[in-house]
Design a protein around this motif. Structure first.
Motif, short mmCIF file in Angstrom:
data_model
loop_
_atom_site.label_atom_id
_atom_site.label_comp_id
_atom_site.label_asym_id
_atom_site.label_seq_id
_atom_site.Cartn_x
_atom_site.Cartn_y
_atom_site.Cartn_z
N GLN A 183 1.25 -5.05 -12.54
CA GLN A 183 0.64 -3.77 -12.91
C GLN A 183 1.40 -2.59 -12.31
N ALA A 184 1.88 -2.78 -11.09
CA ALA A 184 2.52 -1.66 -10.38
C ALA A 184 3.96 -1.45 -10.82
N LEU A 185 4.61 -2.50 -11.33
CA LEU A 185 6.03 -2.43 -11.67
C LEU A 185 6.25 -2.80 -13.12
N PRO A 186 7.34 -2.33 -13.72
CA PRO A 186 7.73 -2.86 -15.03
C PRO A 186 7.96 -4.37 -14.92
N VAL A 187 7.80 -5.06 -16.03
CA VAL A 187 7.88 -6.52 -16.01
C VAL A 187 9.19 -7.00 -15.40
N THR A 241 -6.57 0.69 -1.65
CA THR A 241 -7.81 -0.08 -1.51
C THR A 241 -7.83 -1.27 -2.45
N HIS A 242 -7.36 -1.06 -3.67
CA HIS A 242 -7.31 -2.16 -4.64
C HIS A 242 -6.36 -3.25 -4.18
N ILE A 243 -5.21 -2.87 -3.65
CA ILE A 243 -4.23 -3.85 -3.19
C ILE A 243 -4.80 -4.70 -2.07
N MET A 244 -5.40 -4.07 -1.08
CA MET A 244 -5.93 -4.82 0.06
C MET A 244 -7.11 -5.70 -0.37
N THR A 245 -7.95 -5.18 -1.23
CA THR A 245 -9.08 -5.97 -1.72
C THR A 245 -8.60 -7.18 -2.49
N SER A 246 -7.61 -7.01 -3.34
CA SER A 246 -7.12 -8.11 -4.16
C SER A 246 -6.51 -9.21 -3.30
N VAL A 247 -5.62 -8.84 -2.38
CA VAL A 247 -4.93 -9.84 -1.57
C VAL A 247 -5.91 -10.59 -0.66
N LEU A 248 -6.79 -9.85 0.01
CA LEU A 248 -7.71 -10.50 0.94
C LEU A 248 -8.78 -11.32 0.21
N SER A 249 -9.18 -10.87 -0.97
CA SER A 249 -10.15 -11.67 -1.73
C SER A 249 -9.51 -12.96 -2.23
N GLN A 292 0.83 -1.21 0.00
CA GLN A 292 0.00 0.00 0.00
C GLN A 292 0.86 1.26 0.00
N ARG A 293 2.00 1.19 0.69
CA ARG A 293 2.93 2.32 0.73
C ARG A 293 3.89 2.31 -0.45
N ARG A 294 3.71 1.34 -1.35
CA ARG A 294 4.53 1.20 -2.56
C ARG A 294 5.99 0.88 -2.23
N ILE A 295 6.21 0.19 -1.12
CA ILE A 295 7.54 -0.29 -0.75
C ILE A 295 7.60 -1.75 -1.19
N TRP A 296 7.80 -1.97 -2.46
CA TRP A 296 7.59 -3.27 -3.07
C TRP A 296 8.58 -4.33 -2.58
N THR A 297 9.83 -3.95 -2.36
CA THR A 297 10.83 -4.92 -1.91
C THR A 297 10.52 -5.43 -0.52
N VAL A 298 10.20 -4.53 0.39
CA VAL A 298 9.87 -4.93 1.76
C VAL A 298 8.63 -5.83 1.76
N GLY A 299 7.63 -5.44 0.98
CA GLY A 299 6.42 -6.25 0.91
C GLY A 299 6.69 -7.65 0.39
N HIS A 329 2.68 2.90 -18.67
CA HIS A 329 2.96 2.09 -17.47
C HIS A 329 2.80 2.91 -16.20
N GLN A 330 3.26 4.15 -16.22
CA GLN A 330 3.12 5.00 -15.04
C GLN A 330 1.65 5.24 -14.70
N GLN A 331 0.82 5.42 -15.71
CA GLN A 331 -0.61 5.61 -15.47
C GLN A 331 -1.23 4.37 -14.84
N ILE A 332 -0.85 3.19 -15.34
CA ILE A 332 -1.37 1.95 -14.76
C ILE A 332 -0.90 1.81 -13.32
N SER A 333 0.38 2.07 -13.09
CA SER A 333 0.95 1.91 -11.75
C SER A 333 0.26 2.81 -10.74
N LEU A 334 -0.04 4.03 -11.13
CA LEU A 334 -0.67 4.98 -10.22
C LEU A 334 -2.11 4.59 -9.88
#
Length: 420
Positions: free
Chosen positions: A194-198, A313-321, A160-167, A303-308
């Motif tokens: 979606q959030a990162l380049p491939v 809310t989307h991240i939490m919904t996706s993981v918990l669903s 959610q904080r966009r700290i992808w490595t820690v996550g 890609h930047q538009q998709i990432s933003l």
């Protein structure tokens, strides 16, 4: 009346409500530890298993305890080895309970932070502290699922904080503690792609693999096949008498190969449905378009538009669903699996666009069902029914996300045309 309804839905109030609930929880945890008898289930077996590791055993197939062989990944061994040393070889239960109380409060703080990041309304927050079964799992049973769910919410918060490595590291260590977290892997993969380049998304996947290899290294250098077969035993058979979710079926059906295949097909179908229609929403692409786009280099701006658009809310919904889908389609759930459900349910019911009264009612039914021991036809039907409501409800409720997004985009485009 409208004022109070509006204020109960105002996410800003969660900022002062959270510390009040945490303070009350700290007092309640102390009361439970001091007044409610501890229940021995797996703690002694955990201690027996890690004592063998501390004595030098590195062959996973030879590590056993009172409840049978060691069937959890290496992260579990390292965590409970630390607890072994802190609790005088597992004998000081009071110290262990105090550690788990602090763990409970730390994870609850993190869960509330995830809810606030997702702009969840404050009327959900009391449900995060009211579960009798959840308190029991942490304070009276000392299960390893408590650590696993902690790593899951660390991952969610970091993403959610966009700290992808820690996550990614937190998620992988969670999988290395209890493989139940693999249920979230499909959603996490879609989020990262979606959030990162491939290339960066693949680097995150390699990092997760490196974490698994690192924590398993003492064991895979001795007996790699033995480690994998025990730590990630997908073929393990669960006894019918311990199941919490499918008790309302007869034992023959429960143990049948046809039922197992049906659950697997349902799991894959739901994952496909969610991926194609919900989890890929930030990309504004169909599943075939998204997959073909992975092999082509997207323009940086797109890609930047998709990432933003990959919002908290989307991240939490996706993981918990994803977790809810996996638990719904699991052939056997035991009571400790409620650790993955209790803190997810209020959020998922809210994302299903249910009325607060319905949310509290469904939560209460689910809580009742998970507190019935042993499970009955009625309680197991309620467990499955509540998970089904969450899975189908979130899919139905989040359909409006696309509509609202498209309407906002249309209004913006009309405004731009008027400005021209």
């Amino acid at each position: 009346m409208n004022y109070y309804r509006r204020e109960a839905r105002n996410p800003a109030h969660a900022q002062w409500l959270s510390p009040l609930l945490l303070g009350a929880e700290a007092c309640l945890c102390a009361f439970i530890i001091l007044k409610v008898p501890y229940t021995e289930i797996d703690w002694e077996a955990y201690m027996q298993q890690v004592s063998q590791y501390l004595d030098g055993e590195r062959d996973y197939t030879l590590i056993k305890g009172g409840t049978g062989p060691l069937v959890y990944p290496a992260g579990h061994v390292f965590i409970y080895s630390i607890l072994f040393k802190l609790t005088e070889g597992g004998k000081n239960i009071l110290v262990a309970q105090a550690i788990f109380a602090w763990l409970y409060l730390a994870i609850l703080t993190l869960v509330m932070a995830c809810y606030r990041m997702a702009k969840a309304p404050p009327y959900l927050f009391p449900l995060l502290v009211l579960s009798k079964r959840l308190h029991s799992l942490f304070l009276l049973r000392l299960f390893n699922d408590c650590f696993a769910v902690g790593f899951l919410f660390i991952a969610i918060f970091a993403y959610q904080r966009r700290i992808w490595t820690v996550g990614s590291v937190a998620y992988s260590f969670g999988v290395g503690t209890k493989m139940s977290l693999l249920l979230a892997a499909p959603a996490i993969a879609v989020i990262l792609l979606q959030a990162l380049p491939v290339r960066r998304a693949l680097n995150a996947a390699f990092l997760m693999a490196q974490v698994q290899i690192t924590i398993a290294w003492p064991f895979i250098t001795v007996n790699p096949r033995g480690y994998l077969s025990r730590a990630f035993e997908f073929s393990r058979q669960f006894l019918y008498k311990w199941t919490v979710n499918w008790r309302f079926l007869d034992e023959k059906t429960f143990l049948s190969r046809e039922f197992t295949i049906l659950l697997l097909l349902a799991h894959f179908a739901l994952l496909g449905l969610y991926t194609a229609t919900r989890w890929l929403k930030p990309s504004h692409q169909s599943l075939p378009e998204f997959i073909s786009g992975l092999w082509r280099s997207r323009p940086l701006l797109i890609h930047q538009q998709i990432s933003l658009r990959v919002k908290p809310t989307h991240i939490m919904t996706s993981v918990l669903s994803a977790m809810a889908i996996g638990l719904l389609c699991a052939r056997s759930l035991h009571y400790q699996f409620y650790a993955y459900i209790a803190w997810a349910t209020p959020f998922l019911l809210w994302r299903a666009n249910l009325h607060p009264v319905a949310i509290y009612t469904i939560w209460a039914v689910q809580e009742w069902a998970w507190n019935v021991y042993p499970s009955t036809n009625a309680s197991s039907a309620a467990v499955v029914g509540c998970l089904l409501i969450q899975v189908l409800g979130v899919w139905w409720g989040t359909a409006e996300d696309t509509l609202e997004e498209n309407l906002s985009a249309a209004e913006k485009n009309r405004g731009d045309r008027r400005a021209d």
